[in-house]
Design a protein around this motif. Structure first.
Motif, PDB file in Angstrom:
ATOM      1  N   GLU A 249       0.817  -1.326   0.140  1.00  0.00           N
ATOM      2  CA  GLU A 249       0.085  -0.136   0.160  1.00  0.00           C
ATOM      3  C   GLU A 249       0.694   1.226   0.166  1.00  0.00           C
ATOM      4  N   ALA A 250       2.121   1.240   0.683  1.00  0.00           N
ATOM      5  CA  ALA A 250       2.860   2.444   0.895  1.00  0.00           C
ATOM      6  C   ALA A 250       3.297   2.809  -0.733  1.00  0.00           C
ATOM      7  N   GLU A 251       3.810   1.617  -1.155  1.00  0.00           N
ATOM      8  CA  GLU A 251       4.450   1.971  -2.440  1.00  0.00           C
ATOM      9  C   GLU A 251       3.576   2.346  -3.481  1.00  0.00           C
ATOM     10  N   ARG A 252       2.204   1.744  -3.418  1.00  0.00           N
ATOM     11  CA  ARG A 252       1.226   2.387  -4.167  1.00  0.00           C
ATOM     12  C   ARG A 252       0.809   3.885  -4.061  1.00  0.00           C
ATOM     13  N   LEU A 253       1.043   4.478  -2.726  1.00  0.00           N
ATOM     14  CA  LEU A 253       0.517   5.579  -2.308  1.00  0.00           C
ATOM     15  C   LEU A 253       1.734   6.473  -2.872  1.00  0.00           C
ATOM     16  N   VAL A 254       3.050   6.179  -2.706  1.00  0.00           N
ATOM     17  CA  VAL A 254       4.052   7.089  -2.808  1.00  0.00           C
ATOM     18  C   VAL A 254       4.429   7.151  -4.529  1.00  0.00           C
ATOM     19  N   ASN A 255       4.162   6.212  -5.107  1.00  0.00           N
ATOM     20  CA  ASN A 255       4.235   6.147  -6.614  1.00  0.00           C
ATOM     21  C   ASN A 255       2.940   6.494  -7.508  1.00  0.00           C
ATOM     22  N   GLY A 256       2.119   6.458  -6.738  1.00  0.00           N
ATOM     23  CA  GLY A 256       0.617   6.723  -7.626  1.00  0.00           C
ATOM     24  C   GLY A 256       0.122   8.213  -7.731  1.00  0.00           C
ATOM     25  N   ASP A 257      -1.012   8.317  -8.040  1.00  0.00           N
ATOM     26  CA  ASP A 257      -1.584   9.838  -8.246  1.00  0.00           C
ATOM     27  C   ASP A 257      -1.381  10.511  -6.984  1.00  0.00           C
ATOM     28  N   GLU A 258      -0.971  12.055  -7.056  1.00  0.00           N
ATOM     29  CA  GLU A 258      -0.714  12.783  -6.002  1.00  0.00           C
ATOM     30  C   GLU A 258      -2.193  13.063  -5.459  1.00  0.00           C
ATOM     31  N   MET A 259      -3.421  13.237  -6.160  1.00  0.00           N
ATOM     32  CA  MET A 259      -4.525  13.396  -5.429  1.00  0.00           C
ATOM     33  C   MET A 259      -4.988  12.434  -4.492  1.00  0.00           C
ATOM     34  N   ILE A 260      -4.746  11.145  -4.789  1.00  0.00           N
ATOM     35  CA  ILE A 260      -5.075   9.939  -4.045  1.00  0.00           C
ATOM     36  C   ILE A 260      -4.115   9.831  -2.759  1.00  0.00           C
ATOM     37  N   PHE A 261      -2.943  10.090  -2.824  1.00  0.00           N
ATOM     38  CA  PHE A 261      -2.126  10.109  -1.908  1.00  0.00           C
ATOM     39  C   PHE A 261      -2.659  11.427  -0.923  1.00  0.00           C
ATOM     40  N   GLU A 262      -3.009  12.610  -1.402  1.00  0.00           N
ATOM     41  CA  GLU A 262      -3.319  13.645  -0.454  1.00  0.00           C
ATOM     42  C   GLU A 262      -4.725  13.224   0.440  1.00  0.00           C
ATOM     43  N   ALA A 263      -5.652  12.508  -0.560  1.00  0.00           N
ATOM     44  CA  ALA A 263      -6.920  12.236  -0.011  1.00  0.00           C
ATOM     45  C   ALA A 263      -6.666  11.307   1.258  1.00  0.00           C
ATOM     46  N   GLU A 264      -5.772  10.353   0.912  1.00  0.00           N
ATOM     47  CA  GLU A 264      -5.446   9.218   2.220  1.00  0.00           C
ATOM     48  C   GLU A 264      -4.821   9.693   3.092  1.00  0.00           C
ATOM     49  N   LEU A 265      -4.139  11.050   2.968  1.00  0.00           N
ATOM     50  CA  LEU A 265      -3.395  11.484   4.114  1.00  0.00           C
ATOM     51  C   LEU A 265      -4.363  12.384   4.820  1.00  0.00           C
TER      52      LEU A 265
END
Length: 421
Positions: A249-265
Motif C-alpha cells: 500500500e505504501a508503494e502504491r501511495l507514494v508512486n501513484g496519483d498525487e490526489m489519491i495520496f493527499e486524500a488518504e493523508l
C-alpha cells in the motif's frame, strides 16, 4: 602512471606521514558526532571521516528526527547545539490515540507533558540536513577531514592497527575503524559480524506538510490498524510525518496519483490544523528490526544503524545512535588517557558491554509495540487501550516513561548528562 583523485589526495593528507588514530566510515549524524566527540575531548588524536556519498547528498535529505533531551545536552557540550537551536522545534506535548482510520472520533488515551525539567523539553524536532549542517562546521573547526565521494573497499587488521583500502585505490592506516555506514553496513559484513533481522511487512512513508493553523509544539501519534501515524512539529506551521503502512500500500501511495495520496493523508491527518499541503515528494522506507550479534571486531566498532535498526514507533532511532556516540567516545578517550591501545579488542569490549543490553532492550520494546499496535484485533485493542489508560492515571509511571524517552536513564554516558568526558 596512477592518477589520484581529489578524494584520494585528501585521504592521504589526512593520514599524514604516520597514520590516523580513528577513521570513521559514514558522514551521517552518528559518524560526524563520533568524530566531534572524540576530537573535542582529545585534540591530539588524528581523526578523519570517509563517506561514499557525493559531497552534497546530505543536503537532499528531507527527513526530520526527534532529538531527546539527553542528546541535546551532548550537542551543547560539543558546542554544536547553538548551531541547531534556531531550526529546532521543541515538543511541548505528546498525545496518543488508538482508533480505526474511518472512525469519526479518535479518543486520546495517553498524554505526556513536554518537559523533563523546568525549561527543558523532553525532545526537539530537527531536519536531518540542519543537524548534519551543524556538525560539519564544528568538525572543520576541530581539524577533522571529511572525505566525500569515496567509500571503504576493504581492510586488513594486524597487531598494530588496521589498513583500510578505499574504493579509488587510496590506502589509510589507522588504530581504529568505526563503521557508521548505515543499516546495510558494508563494513559490518567485511568484519564478519552477523545480524538478527526480520521484516515487518511495513514501509514508513516520510514527508513534510504545511498546515493552516499552528501546532503549538504538540506531537501526535495515531495508532491505526496498518501501523502508527505520527505528526511531529517543525518550525512554523509545518509538521514531519512518519506514516507506517503495509509495504504494498505504501508503494502504491507514494508512486501513484498525487490526489489519491493527499486524500488518504487527509483521512489520517484530520482537520484540527486546517488545510494541509505536502511540501516535498513522499518517500517510503522499508521497516524492520536489525540487531548486530556483536558491536565490535578486532580494530572495528559499529555505531548507529550499522549496529541496530529499529522501528520508528518510539522515535528512538537517532537517539539510540547518539547513545552509541557518547559511550564509544568515552571509552576511547579514557583508554587514550591511560595510554591504552584505543583499537584493542579488550578496550572495544567495554563499549560493547555498555551498549548491548540497552540496544537489545529497545529493539525488543519497539518490536512488541509494533506487533501490539499494528493490527485490528479487538482483544488486543482492548488490552492496549486499558494499558494506555492505566499509564495515564499513574503520574509516576508517566514520569518514568518520559524520562526514558528523553534518554535520562541511569548509567548514562557523561556527554548525555551534559558533562565533559
Amino acid at each position: 602512471m596512477t592518477v589520484k583523485s581529489k578524494a584520494t589526495k585528501t585521504a592521504e593528507k589526512s593520514a599524514g606521514a604516520d597514520k590516523l588514530d580513528i577513521l570513521i566510515a559514514g558522514a551521517g549524524y552518528v559518524g560526524l558526532a563520533s568524530a566531534v566527540a572524540v576530537k573535542h575531548a582529545r585534540p591530539n588524536l588524528r581523526v578523519a571521516v570517509v563517506d561514499a556519498a557525493p559531497a552534497d547528498a546530505w543536503q537532499k535529505d528531507n527527513r526530520a528526527s526527534a532529538i531527546a533531551a539527553a542528546a541535546c545536552r551532548m550537542l551543547e557540550q560539543l558546542d554544536v547545539w547553538h548551531r541547531v537551536a534556531p531550526q529546532a522545534q521543541a515538543i511541548t506535548e505528546m498525545i496518543i490515540t488508538d482508533s480505526r482510520t474511518a472512525d469519526p472520533v479518535r479518543p486520546v488515551f495517553l498524554t505526556f507533558d513536554g518537559e523533563v525539567g523546568e525549561g527543558e523539553p523532553f525532545a526537539h524536532m530537527i531536519a536531518n540536513r540542519d543537524l548534519n549542517g551543524a556538525l560539519r562546521p564544528r568538525a572543520a573547526e576541530l581539524g577533522i577531514d571529511i572525505i566525500q565521494g569515496v567509500g571503504v573497499q576493504g581492510f586488513e587488521t594486524d597487531g598494530g592497527g588496521i589498513t583500510v583500502q578505499l574504493a579509488d585505490g587510496a590506502s589509510l592506516r589507522s588504530r581504529l575503524l568505526v563503521a557508521a555506514d548505515g543499516v546495510r553496513s558494508r563494513l559490518r559484513d567485511l568484519a564478519g559480524i552477523k545480524t538478527v533481522h526480520w521484516d515487518y511487512g511495513q514501509s514508513g512513508i516520510v514527508c513534510t506538510v504545511a498546515h493552516e493553523r499552528p501546532h503549538n509544539g504538540r506531537a501526535v501519534e495515531h495508532f491505526l490498524p496498518s501501523g502508527p501515524f505520527a505528526i511531529l512539529p517543525l518550525k512554523g506551521n509545518r509538521s514531519s510525518l512518519v506514516w507506517a503502512e503495509r509495504t504494498e500500500e505504501a508503494e502504491r501511495l507514494v508512486n501513484g496519483d498525487e490526489m489519491i495520496f493527499e486524500a488518504e493523508l487527509e483521512r489520517r491527518f484530520g482537520l484540527e490544523l486546517g488545510e494541509i499541503r505536502v511540501e516535498n515528494k513522499p518517500r517510503a522506507w522499508p521497516l524492520g528490526l536489525t540487531l548486530s550479534r556483536s558491536f565490535v571486531a578486532p580494530r572495528v566498532a559499529l555505531a548507529g544503524d550499522a549496529a541496530h535498526g529499529i522501528h520508528p514507533i518510539a522515535g528512538q532511532g537517532l537517539n539510540l545512535g547518539f547513545r552509541d556516540v557518547a559511550a564509544l567516545a568515552e571509552v576511547i578517550v579514557e583508554a587514550d588517557r591511560l595510554g591504552q591501545d584505543i583499537g584493542a579488542l579488550d578496550v572495544l569490549e567495554r563499549y560493547q558491554q555498555w551498549r548491548r543490553f540497552d540496544t537489545v532492550q529497545m529493539g525488543v520494546t519497539t518490536d512488541v509495540l509494533t506487533r501490539l499496535f499494528s493490527n485490528d484485533s479487538t482483544p488486543l485493542r482492548f488490552a492496549r487501550d486499558f494499558g494506555l489508560g492505566l499509564v495515564e492515571r499513574l503520574p509516576r509511571l508517566k514520569d518514568f516513561f518520559i524520562r526514558q524517552a528523553a534518554g535520562l536513564s541511569p548509567h548514562t554516558p557523561k556527554l548525555l548528562r551534559g558533562e565533559p568526558i
